[in-house]
Design a protein around this motif. Sequence first.
Motif: not given
Length: 158
Positions: A107-109, A77-81, A84-90
């Motif tokens: 830009g999302a899952e 998933t992509m989230t804004e922190v 800054v856009m960050r990608m993390r595993r689900l």
Amino acid sequence: MLLRALACSLLLAGLLPAAPAVAADASTLHVSGAWVRPMPPGARVGGGYVEIHNAGETTRRLLGAESPRASSMEIHTMTEVDGVMRMRRLPDGIEIPAGAKISLKPGAEHLMFFNPEPAFAEGETIPVTLRFDGDASIQVEFEVADRSGKPADPHAHH
């Protein structure tokens, strides 16, 4: 341990309902619009996008995916922190509520293909197996296409 033994004995005695057998059925899951972006030669990762509609009456979960064209695949998933856009595993996948449709999109899952071999070229299709809860799976052909919405560069050399 005692609790598990009690649950098993109640289940065997017919006092606890068994999980519905339809849990492993993929027939209520409908997949459409599967695509991946073309990749430059030697690219190490690629993104995959797809819509999944759960026409059933119970919540389902997309747990993962495999393809013979990638060493491994993950759901990200992509989230804004802090801007800054960050990608993390689900690692637990994505829930698909009963009667709902989810879209894995830029830009999302989305699905990540690792170490594709060879890199995905526009016009080909990539075989993928989507894995769901209850050991259900669906075979999908992902179309390799540029769906960025940007017009093709007339000066690009193919």
